[in-house]
Design a protein around this motif. Structure first.
Motif, short mmCIF file in Angstrom:
data_model
loop_
_atom_site.label_atom_id
_atom_site.label_comp_id
_atom_site.label_asym_id
_atom_site.label_seq_id
_atom_site.Cartn_x
_atom_site.Cartn_y
_atom_site.Cartn_z
N MET A 145 43.93 -19.20 -71.38
CA MET A 145 44.83 -18.89 -70.27
C MET A 145 45.07 -20.12 -69.74
O MET A 145 44.26 -21.11 -69.57
N CYS A 146 46.59 -20.29 -69.51
CA CYS A 146 46.82 -21.58 -68.66
C CYS A 146 46.30 -21.76 -67.04
O CYS A 146 46.51 -20.47 -66.77
N GLU A 148 47.02 -5.00 -66.03
CA GLU A 148 47.11 -6.76 -65.93
C GLU A 148 46.76 -7.40 -67.14
O GLU A 148 47.44 -8.12 -67.67
N ILE A 149 45.67 -6.91 -67.95
CA ILE A 149 45.16 -7.09 -69.08
C ILE A 149 46.50 -6.93 -70.20
O ILE A 149 46.73 -7.95 -71.06
N ASN A 150 47.13 -5.98 -70.12
CA ASN A 150 48.05 -5.60 -71.08
C ASN A 150 49.19 -6.63 -70.73
O ASN A 150 49.96 -7.04 -71.84
N LYS A 171 49.67 -14.26 -77.32
CA LYS A 171 49.08 -13.59 -78.42
C LYS A 171 47.73 -13.78 -79.00
O LYS A 171 46.95 -12.98 -79.57
N GLU A 172 47.36 -15.19 -78.64
CA GLU A 172 45.90 -15.48 -79.06
C GLU A 172 44.99 -14.84 -78.17
O GLU A 172 44.06 -14.44 -78.43
N PHE A 173 45.26 -14.54 -76.87
CA PHE A 173 44.60 -13.83 -75.83
C PHE A 173 44.37 -12.60 -76.31
O PHE A 173 43.16 -11.79 -76.56
N ALA A 174 45.40 -11.85 -76.84
CA ALA A 174 45.48 -10.45 -77.41
C ALA A 174 44.38 -10.23 -78.57
O ALA A 174 43.87 -9.21 -78.77
N PHE A 175 44.70 -11.39 -79.51
CA PHE A 175 44.02 -11.44 -80.62
C PHE A 175 42.16 -11.23 -80.30
O PHE A 175 41.54 -10.69 -81.05
N LYS A 208 39.51 -8.83 -81.05
CA LYS A 208 38.38 -9.21 -81.74
C LYS A 208 36.95 -8.79 -81.08
O LYS A 208 35.95 -8.42 -81.59
N LEU A 209 36.99 -8.92 -79.78
CA LEU A 209 35.88 -8.61 -78.97
C LEU A 209 35.44 -7.03 -79.28
O LEU A 209 34.39 -6.72 -79.55
#
Length: 230
Positions: free
Chosen positions: A20-21, A115-117, A124-128, A132-133
């Motif tokens: 996250m930026c 918020e997460i959605n 996309k990297e955050f969603a991945f 994965k978690l």
């Protein structure tokens, strides 16, 4: 430490939020408030509405189920920097477990699924990492159930210690010291045995030069020996 700075640290301490930026993290923190729980206090109950994911800023949390006889079945024990309640992201409408604080002043940051959605849509990297978690958490629980059914206590403990190292270390850091927030009692609860048995086995392995540990860290000195036990 000021709350906004503490929040910034917490989000970066969780691997999911490394991508996250900074400006997005800062805005996120201002809109969410940390909540403190006493030891034994329930964060959510079985069948509560599932619309929130939680970040652990401090302390420990256990996720528990109860069988038909009312006995506890501990699914996970999580510590600082970890998340729980993540199945709400997949559409879980009600909790199927109880979440309970294990230490005084356990600090939790709740994050609404909406918020997460939104964050997942933007990154996309955050969603991945989120998915994965969830996948790894489910696989770990499946392995633990299989271990309880098919393996003896020594094998279960060896497998659990090796899993702790895999979770804590990078692939090129095997054999190094890693942090461990679990007590012998915690480990015993997770692998289905007594605290005394865990302590006895770990002391045997320490005397044999297989492992080294203290209250906050662990090191596997002879992984082949543990694999053999497993």
């Amino acid at each position: 430490m000021e709350k906004n700075k503490e929040g910034f640290w917490v989000l970066h301490d969780v691997n999911l939020f490394e991508v996250m930026c900074p400006h997005k993290v800062g805005g996120f923190v201002k809109e969410n408030h940390f909540r403190s729980y006493k030891k034994g206090e329930t964060i959510y109950f079985n069948e509560d509405m599932a619309n929130t994911m939680y970040l652990i800023a401090n302390g420990k949390v256990r996720l528990v189920n109860y069988n038909e006889d009312g006995q506890e079945v501990i699914r996970h024990i999580l510590g600082r920097g970890e998340v729980f309640g993540e199945l709400a992201i997949l559409g879980e409408s009600q909790r199927d477990e109880v979440a309970e604080a294990m230490e005084e002043d356990t600090m939790i940051c709740p994050v609404k699924v909406e918020e997460i959605n939104d964050l997942m849509k933007d990154n996309k990297e955050f969603a991945f990492k989120i998915h994965k978690l969830i996948g790894l958490r489910i696989k770990k629980l499946q392995r633990r159930v299989e271990s309880l059914v098919f393996k003896d206590v020594k094998q279960r403990l060896a497998e659990f210690i090796l899993e702790l190292e895999r979770d804590a270390m990078e692939a090129d850091s095997i054999g190094q010291v890693f942090s461990n927030h679990l007590t012998h009692k915690d480990i015993a609860s997770l692998i289905g045995t007594s605290r005394q048995t865990v302590t006895t086995l770990l002391n045997e392995w320490r005397e044999g030069g297989i492992v080294r540990f203290d209250r906050k860290s662990f090191q596997i000195l002879k992984p082949k020996e543990l694999h053999y036990s497993k």
